[in-house]
Every structure is written in C-alpha cells, then in structure tokens.
Design an enzyme around this catalytic site. Structure first.
Site, mmCIF file in Angstrom:
data_model
loop_
_atom_site.group_PDB
_atom_site.id
_atom_site.type_symbol
_atom_site.label_atom_id
_atom_site.label_comp_id
_atom_site.label_asym_id
_atom_site.label_seq_id
_atom_site.Cartn_x
_atom_site.Cartn_y
_atom_site.Cartn_z
ATOM 1 C CE LYS A 199 -4.040 -1.996 -0.071
ATOM 2 N NZ LYS A 199 -5.104 -1.711 -1.021
HETATM 3 C C1 LIG Z 1 -3.178 -7.136 3.497
HETATM 4 C C2 LIG Z 1 -3.820 -6.794 2.194
HETATM 5 N N1 LIG Z 1 -3.880 -7.720 1.252
HETATM 6 C C3 LIG Z 1 -4.458 -7.462 0.059
HETATM 7 C C4 LIG Z 1 -5.038 -6.264 -0.231
HETATM 8 C C5 LIG Z 1 -5.742 -6.102 -1.550
HETATM 9 O O1 LIG Z 1 -5.121 -5.265 -2.460
HETATM 10 P P1 LIG Z 1 -6.004 -4.262 -3.306
HETATM 11 O O2 LIG Z 1 -6.676 -3.324 -2.332
HETATM 12 O O3 LIG Z 1 -5.030 -3.547 -4.177
HETATM 13 O O4 LIG Z 1 -7.016 -5.031 -4.081
HETATM 14 C C6 LIG Z 1 -5.015 -5.293 0.746
HETATM 15 C C7 LIG Z 1 -5.687 -4.035 0.532
HETATM 16 O O5 LIG Z 1 -6.329 -3.476 1.409
HETATM 17 C C8 LIG Z 1 -4.374 -5.546 1.999
HETATM 18 O O6 LIG Z 1 -4.318 -4.634 2.967
#
Ligand SMILES: Cc1ncc(COP(=O)(O)O)c(C=O)c1O
Length: 457
Positions: free
Chosen positions: A44
């Site tokens: 992120k």
């Molecule tokens: C730990 C974790 N895994 C996966 C994701 C998923 O990624 P995306 O939000 O880009 O779909 C997030 C997003 O909040 C996350 O915090």
C-alpha cells in the site's frame, strides 16, 4: 554516497522470490512478489504515494492539510509515512475487525485512529467508510484519498508493480495472481501486463463472504453473498471503482482457515513471514496452478504485507485453536493409556529375591522396568534393564545379590487423569516408569513405550 533524500523514495522495486516447498508437485515456476520490502511493510506504500502526489498536482491537497482515510491499516501506514515526509496530518477510520497491532502502528506514526464497528452496512453512518467521509466534510483543508474509488490507486500499480514484474520475469510471465480488496493491485498490474502480452492469465483471489466472484461470473451483486469473514485486506461488500472486472480472467475463493494455514506454511517452509491475505493468494493461486499450469509457465503471486501485524492472530496457536483452524490436541490421560493396554497384570518382584532372578523375570516377560515390593506388597524400589546391565558389567557377581542391595528408588505414582504431556515430562533417564493406582486399588505401570504408543494412535 548512495542514499535516499527520504524513506518514501525506497518504495517499490520489491524482489521476486521463487516458492520452493509449498509448490511441490505443481508444474511451472511460481514466484512471489514480496511487498513487505516496502518501507511501510506493505504494497500500500505504492498507492499512498501516488494518491497524495496526484492530489497535490490537482491542488486538492495543500500544505498543512489533513489526510483522512478508511483503511485496514496498510494503506494508513503508507499514508502516514508519506504524510511525515510531506508534512501532513493523518486521521484514519478502521473497522474493529482489524488487528490491534495495525492500529498501534498507525498511532506510533503520529496518526489519529477512529475504530468503527465491522458488522454494519457500508452506508450505515457508523461504518468506517461513512465516518471517513463525514470527517472529510467537516475538517477544513482535508483530503480523503478513498483508496476504493480513487483511480490513482490502480494507476500506481500500472506505473510500478506491472513494469517491475514484466522486467523481473523478462516478459516470461504467463499467470498473475493477486488478492482483490480495493482492486487497485490486480487491475493496474493486469492492465500493464496484458498490454505487453494479452495472453497473461489474471487470477483474482476472493474470500467467502465477499461479492466479487459471483459478480464477475454472473453480473449479479448478490447481498446474500455478504457475511462476516476474518481474512484482512481482501474481499468486499461493495464494488470499488478500482476493480476492473474485464481484466480479471477468473476468481477463486479461499476460506479463512485455508488462508491462515497456508500463511503459516509460507513462514515455516519458505521463510516468508507474511500476512494473512498472502496465504489466501498463494492457496488460491496454487489450487488453480495445480490443474492448469504447464512446465514452462511462470506465475507471479503478490504477497501484500508482513506477518508482524498478525502475531496475535494466525501466528498464535491458541487463537488458531479457538477459531477451529488448528486441531485441538486433546492428549490421552493415564486412564486412557491403561485402558488401551487391556487387563494386564502388574509384574513385580520381591526385594529379597536375587538380581539373577530379576533378570530372568524381565527376559521371560519381555519387560524393561520392574517395580520392587516388600513382603507386604509395598513398593520399595525399582529395577530398570539399562541400569541393571551397567551394574552387571561392572560386577558380574551381583547376580547372587539380593535386589534390595542394588535397587533404585520406587517409581513415582501419578493420578489417573494426568495427561500424556504431563506424564512424559515426569519420565527421564532416572525415572523410567510411572505407577498409577486405579479405582479398584489395582496398580498399573506406564513406560515411555506406552506413551509413544498412545501418541502414535
Ligand atoms: C493485506 C492486504 N492484502 C491485500 C489487499 C488487496 O489489495 P487491493 O486493495 O489492491 O485489491 C489489501 C488491501 O487493502 C491488503 O491490505
């Protein structure tokens, strides 16, 4: 000198690492893109930087401004780091399902955190989406990045994650797998990869309790698909603008339990101490790869974050057992062990008998430990095969000696309800066996061999 002007310049360019053990028996090369190498320990950081820089360019975010976001923690961490570098304040709204560790980290970085209830619909005024929006309306000079619908999120991955993977695999990538939360990772990366090679297969990982898979397959937003689940970061009860369903070839759903167990395997078998959604991504991706990948195929799976934030959850055995994710090990008790041995009579020897007689009795009965009793049947000592052997080698004459002269202290008595783990802790080189008295006043013996037998069942 080689250095960054600020930590945020270290965002991106994370390594690809081959998975070696959890992929056994699965054809092709399976690589993990390990995003915990980012300074905020998650993928992120990439979108935090992009959303803030785009807002600055658009004049939405001005010096001294406040960043307000509904975040499961990782985006907050990234935003907090970028805010420190650029001099902004941060307020985050999080749902109460998030780990306390994640919340503590945000506070450690100087952010204000508002915890909101999980089990309310997104349009409920108490939800973390609604609270973030309300704060944004009320606080002057505040910016609400809204990672769900802000397309800078997807763009960050189009500009960084996608090109990195393409270069790192020298264009050999055939399959791309990622968990889907806001959808930014999968959509931005997939768009870049498919522009290079339209045949790259894109697999989205969803959770049970989320709407994505059904919506992708049927076009129906089914409220009945929505129910609480535990895996953090992936799955949604809304359709964020960052999910581009046309770029995703297939969705697979992974249970909280399968995700948790695979996350623990990644740590133990690959040395990848990663977060819960990483286990979901790998479990779902391998399920697909097992049936569809060929030897020359190359799959890249995104591992979004680090394991530290889940230490009190999936990396805690008690928590795992409480949630039914690990078998509860109910150990056998002394009572169970005795019952399983059947109605065997306790063999003893009188202390006045000779060592030679004891050896003969042990050989005849095929036993290695022997309780010694006096004329009244009281347990006064013990003999064990290994110790007797040593004594006899030192002095063969001992065969004629009375047992009472050479015997060791009597075996300890234990209660019928002591469990196997306790019993085994009482057995060692000096204490070769334990005695148990049952309700009928009968005495039984428990040896190391009995414990092993009970454990093997
Ligand atoms: C730990 C974790 N895994 C996966 C994701 C998923 O990624 P995306 O939000 O880009 O779909 C997030 C997003 O909040 C996350 O915090």
């Amino acid at each position: 000198m080689q250095y960054y002007q600020h930590l945020i310049e270290a965002i991106g360019n994370t390594p690809l690492v081959k998975l070696n053990k959890v992929t056994k028996g699965i054809p092709g090369t399976i690589l993990a893109k390990v995003e915990y190498f980012n300074p905020g320990n998650s993928i992120k950081d990439r979108i935090a930087l992009k959303m803030i820089e785009d807002a600055e360019k658009a004049g939405i975010l001005k010096p001294g401004g406040t960043i307000i976001e509904g975040t499961s923690g990782n985006t907050g961490m990234g935003l907090a780091l970028v805010a420190i570098a650029k001099g902004y304040k941060c307020i985050f709204t999080v749902s109460d399902k998030q780990s306390q560790e994640k919340i503590n980290v945000l506070r450690a970085l100087g952010a204000e955190v508002v915890v909101c209830p999980t089990n309310v619909p997104p349009d409920d005024p108490r939800s973390y989406y609604s609270v973030a929006k309300k704060l944004n309306r009320e606080i002057p000079n505040s910016f609400y990045p809204n990672q769900y619908d802000n397309l800078s999120n997807k763009q960050a991955h189009y500009e960084t994650t996608g090109p990195e993977i393409w270069q790192q695999t020298e264009g050999k990538i055939t399959h791309f797998a990622a968990g889907v939360g806001t959808g930014g990772t999968i959509s931005g990366t997939a768009q870049y990869l498919k522009e290079q090679n339209p045949n790259v297969f894109v697999l989205g990982i969803d959770t049970y309790g989320s709407v994505f898979k059904k919506y992708h397959e049927t076009g129906i937003f089914d409220e009945n698909e929505i129910y609480p689940y535990l895996t953090e970061g992936i799955g949604e009860d809304i359709l964020p603008k960052n999910v581009d369903f046309s770029l995703i070839d297939r969705f697979v759903k992974v249970t909280d339990k399968d995700a948790a167990l695979m996350t623990r395997r990644l740590a133990r078998e690959e040395g990848l101490f990663v977060g819960w959604s990483c286990g979901a991504a790998v479990h779902g991706a391998l399920e697909y790869a097992r049936d569809h990948m060929k030897e020359d195929d190359v799959m890249v799976i995104i591992l979004p974050d680090h394991g530290t934030r889940y230490l009190n959850k999936i990396y805690n055995d008690d928590w795992m057992r409480d949630h039914g994710f690990l078998e509860r090990r109910d150990f056998a008790t002394a009572r169970d062990i005795i019952r399983s041995k059947g109605n065997s009579r306790l063999i003893t020897i009188q202390e006045k008998q000779t060592v030679g007689e004891a050896v003969a009795l042990m050989l005849k009965e095929g036993i290695s430990q022997l309780p010694v009793v006096d004329e009244n049947g009281h347990f006064t000592g013990s003999l064990s095969e290994s110790k007797l052997l040593h004594k006899l080698i030192e002095n063969p004459e001992l065969r004629q000696t009375a047992i009472r002269e050479v015997m060791d202290p009597p075996f300890k008595f234990v209660g019928m309800d002591n469990t196997l783990d306790v019993l085994s802790s009482l057995l060692d080189k000096e204490n070769k066996a334990l005695l148990v008295r049952d309700e009928n006043n009968q005495v039984h013996i428990i040896t190391q061999a009995d414990l092993l037998m009970a454990l093997a069942k």
